[in-house]
Design a protein around this motif. Structure first.
Motif, PDB file in Angstrom:
ATOM      1  N   ARG A 313       0.807  -1.223   0.000  1.00  0.00           N
ATOM      2  CA  ARG A 313       0.000   0.000   0.000  1.00  0.00           C
ATOM      3  C   ARG A 313       0.837   1.270   0.000  1.00  0.00           C
ATOM      4  O   ARG A 313       0.437   2.282  -0.565  1.00  0.00           O
ATOM      5  N   LEU A 314       1.998   1.265   0.671  1.00  0.00           N
ATOM      6  CA  LEU A 314       2.827   2.470   0.764  1.00  0.00           C
ATOM      7  C   LEU A 314       4.050   2.428  -0.150  1.00  0.00           C
ATOM      8  O   LEU A 314       4.779   3.416  -0.242  1.00  0.00           O
ATOM      9  N   LYS A 315       4.265   1.283  -0.792  1.00  0.00           N
ATOM     10  CA  LYS A 315       5.400   1.112  -1.698  1.00  0.00           C
ATOM     11  C   LYS A 315       6.727   1.342  -0.986  1.00  0.00           C
ATOM     12  O   LYS A 315       7.697   1.827  -1.581  1.00  0.00           O
ATOM     13  N   MET A 316       6.750   1.020   0.306  1.00  0.00           N
ATOM     14  CA  MET A 316       8.003   1.095   1.041  1.00  0.00           C
ATOM     15  C   MET A 316       8.823  -0.143   0.715  1.00  0.00           C
ATOM     16  O   MET A 316       8.291  -1.151   0.243  1.00  0.00           O
ATOM     17  N   SER A 317      10.126  -0.078   0.997  1.00  0.00           N
ATOM     18  CA  SER A 317      11.007  -1.208   0.731  1.00  0.00           C
ATOM     19  C   SER A 317      11.493  -1.785   2.047  1.00  0.00           C
ATOM     20  O   SER A 317      11.185  -1.272   3.127  1.00  0.00           O
ATOM     21  N   ASN A 318      12.252  -2.849   1.952  1.00  0.00           N
ATOM     22  CA  ASN A 318      12.797  -3.457   3.162  1.00  0.00           C
ATOM     23  C   ASN A 318      13.736  -2.495   3.870  1.00  0.00           C
ATOM     24  O   ASN A 318      13.931  -2.587   5.079  1.00  0.00           O
ATOM     25  N   GLN A 319      14.321  -1.558   3.139  1.00  0.00           N
ATOM     26  CA  GLN A 319      15.200  -0.560   3.741  1.00  0.00           C
ATOM     27  C   GLN A 319      14.425   0.403   4.634  1.00  0.00           C
ATOM     28  O   GLN A 319      15.006   1.089   5.477  1.00  0.00           O
ATOM     29  N   SER A 320      13.120   0.460   4.473  1.00  0.00           N
ATOM     30  CA  SER A 320      12.298   1.398   5.243  1.00  0.00           C
ATOM     31  C   SER A 320      12.099   0.965   6.680  1.00  0.00           C
ATOM     32  O   SER A 320      11.594   1.738   7.490  1.00  0.00           O
ATOM     33  N   ARG A 321      12.505  -0.259   7.021  1.00  0.00           N
ATOM     34  CA  ARG A 321      12.160  -0.795   8.324  1.00  0.00           C
ATOM     35  C   ARG A 321      12.804  -0.019   9.467  1.00  0.00           C
ATOM     36  O   ARG A 321      12.350  -0.105  10.603  1.00  0.00           O
ATOM     37  N   ASN A 322      13.836   0.763   9.210  1.00  0.00           N
ATOM     38  CA  ASN A 322      14.450   1.583  10.246  1.00  0.00           C
ATOM     39  C   ASN A 322      14.030   3.047  10.152  1.00  0.00           C
ATOM     40  O   ASN A 322      14.590   3.894  10.845  1.00  0.00           O
ATOM     41  N   SER A 323      13.072   3.355   9.291  1.00  0.00           N
ATOM     42  CA  SER A 323      12.663   4.737   9.086  1.00  0.00           C
ATOM     43  C   SER A 323      11.183   4.977   9.358  1.00  0.00           C
ATOM     44  O   SER A 323      10.730   6.116   9.322  1.00  0.00           O
TER      45      SER A 323
END
Length: 601
Positions: A313-323
């Motif tokens: 839904r947000l098109k976040m990536s696995n890198q987003s997990r700390n943000s």
């Protein structure tokens, strides 16, 4: 009027003064600069019907006042007097700490979320130099830092946040929050000599200016790391705490009061966890993420559902997990638009905004609390040492077996540490399992205080209060004292021995940050040669076989040469030259211990 000798003692060789001023404000006349011209505080927090506690709205701040001492405490305690307070704050509301935050799709391209402009600026004074017979001179001008030199996005020349803000700098909302913190502390601990409207048990900071100035280094210790948001947060708080007295001293002496700020290189500092300075912290993190508890959390249906929502839904990536948390809070707390998929915060935990925030929080808190808060205790041990340097001299002596260096130090009445969320959470977690849960996070401008009280009339319950000192621990106006192990339930004040039993064993500058080998892995220095590496195994097998063949060939050549030399004189039996016993390992013998992970003794 202050004695000139005392005033001169406040002047230091270097002055770097940071004022939070609107760019139109000026310093004129015979008083300190006025407070900045804010947008009305009512202009903030308008877009959403509910705001998380994290945002620290004016309503949240109003509920964080320090409560008075109980009048009829149980267990019974006699007369007391406050002798010291350590305050640890989180900086106020800020801009994103990095432009590398991986938020939802389009975050940095959207003008409303990806461009950060700031009117809150930093003013500096030039250094004051002395030498020989020269006298000290006050600065004759101030320099205003404006982050407006790179405002050419059409030429790909911009600041990290695409506007005039620094990364992670204090915002107007944060300035207002720290003004409120200063007022909270003044109300709780400030008093004037000769006036008795203030609870005598809580009289700590004498604001009368009759004998001393309360910000003198013998009475105040101010510590921050070298981030703009922590430095300015502490300065704004102290300005609010001492506002009236600072003006009085300036009007009397025609000199700006100087408050020492103790600071260090940011990359080496210990005001929050620093795995660059302490590599073992990274190893503890790795061990924590491999633990069964963390794996159960990370692989749970709830966590998997949250990640699917993030990605789909947000098109976040696995890198987003700390943000995630920073993306959410920097947006909602500054009235910037949230994507429709998470624009559902209603004050409860039953919405996607809260679920994403809680998931991200647990990825940190579970690591911090792993193995009896091993990470928190190691990371904040040096900071606890700094804190206890201001406390132990007041409550113990060398005869108690304590660090004599600490005992010789003249302890200030008030110590302020301006840090981060990752300062306060580990401090509390290191005090015991009940002080911090897995799903909360430290709000902006959090105020944690450690009060030290002296028991002065020997009327306290001797079974409960075995020493002459007690402590009270508060967090944003809530008394946490009874949550420390050994303290009575619902106790307002608890014997200092219980606090020291938790803190003194971990309060050290000499932390063990070495990285012991993990018994489940090969030596960290083995690298490519590790037996866990398929390449290493193949190379080792090749070397073993090659050694056998080379050794056998060399032996054959030597024997043939030797045989040919003596063939005319005697006959040599070579039948056993190629015989290899079953126990032979082709000459490759590994002494016991060579592949052990433990370091050599």
């Amino acid at each position: 009027m202050l004695p000139p000798r005392l005033v001169r003692s406040l002047i230091f060789l270097e002055v770097i003064t940071i004022f939070a001023l609107d760019t139109s404000a000026a310093s004129t006349g015979s008083s300190l600069p006025e407070d900045p011209v804010y947008p009305s505080i009512n202009g903030f927090y308008q877009r959403y019907s509910q705001y998380p506690e994290y945002c620290s709205t004016p309503q949240h701040m109003e509920n964080r006042r320090i409560p008075p001492l109980q009048n009829n405490p149980s267990p019974e305690i006699g007369d007391t007097r406050l002798i010291h307070v350590t305050a640890v704050i989180r900086h106020g509301a800020r801009t994103p700490w990095s432009a590398d935050m991986y938020c939802w799709d389009g975050y940095w391209e959207d003008q409303e979320t990806g461009v950060w402009d700031c009117n809150l600026t930093t003013f500096m004074a030039q250094s004051m130099m002395t030498g020989g017979n020269q006298e000290m001179h006050q600065p004759t001008c101030l320099f205003e830092k404006r982050y407006d030199a790179l405002l050419f996005p059409q030429d790909q020349l911009t600041n990290e946040l695409n506007g005039t803000c620094q990364m992670g700098q204090l915002l107007y909302q944060g300035y207002e929050q720290q003004l409120q913190n200063g007022k909270i502390l003044r109300e709780a601990y400030g008093y004037h000599k000769g006036e008795f409207s203030h609870d005598e048990r809580m009289r700590l900071i004498d604001l009368s200016l009759q004998d001393y100035v309360p910000w003198h280094q013998d009475h105040l210790h101010f510590r921050a790391d070298d981030d703009q948001r922590t430095v300015m947060s502490g300065q704004v708080l102290l300005r609010s705490l001492f506002q009236v007295e600072l003006v009085q001293v300036y009007q009397t002496t025609n000199q700006y009061p100087v408050i020492p700020l103790h600071i260090a290189d940011r990359d080496r500092d210990i005001l929050d966890a620093n795995d660059r300075a302490c590599p073992r912290l990274k190893q503890i993190q790795d061990q924590a993420t491999q633990s069964q508890e963390y794996q159960d959390f990370d692989n749970s249906p709830t966590s998997q559902e949250v990640r699917r929502y993030m990605f789909d839904r947000l098109k976040m990536s696995n890198q987003s997990r700390n943000s995630i948390l920073d993306c959410l809070m920097c947006t909602i707390c500054t009235d910037r638009p949230l994507p429709e998929a998470i624009n559902d915060y209603d004050g409860s935990n039953d919405n996607w905004f809260a679920r994403l925030a809680e998931y991200d929080i647990q990825t940190y808190t579970k690591l911090m609390k792993y193995n009896d808060s091993e990470y928190a205790k190691l990371a904040l041990g040096p900071l606890w040492y700094e804190i206890m340097r201001n406390i132990n001299p007041l409550v113990v002596g060398p005869s108690n077996g304590h660090d004599e260096e600490q005992v010789k130090i003249k302890a200030p009445k008030f110590a302020l540490f301006s840090g981060h969320d990752t300062t306060i959470m580990p401090l509390l977690a290191s005090l015991g399992t009940r002080l911090w849960n897995d799903t909360d996070w430290v709000p902006y401008a959090t105020l944690m205080t450690i009060e030290i009280h002296e028991l002065i009339d020997r009327q306290s319950d001797a079974k409960v209060y075995t020493s002459n000192f007690a402590f009270r621990l508060l967090y944003n106006g809530k008394v946490l004292t009874s949550l420390v192990e050994g303290c009575p339930e619902n106790a307002d004040l608890c014997d200092i021995v219980h606090f020291q039993s938790k803190v003194n064993p971990i309060a050290t500058r000499n932390t063990d940050c070495s990285v012991p080998d993990d018994p489940t892995k090969g030596s960290a220095s083995a690298g490519f040669w590790s037996l866990e590496s398929s390449e290493g195994m193949a190379l080792l097998a090749t070397l073993v076989i090659g050694s056998c063949l080379c050794g056998s060939l060399l032996t054959l050549l030597m024997l043939n040469k030797r045989f040919s030399r003596y063939s005319g004189r005697s006959k040599v039996d070579n039948n056993s030259a190629w015989t290899i016993d079953d126990d032979d390992d082709c000459g490759l013998e590994l002494p016991e211990g060579d592949f052990q992970d433990e370091p050599a003794k």
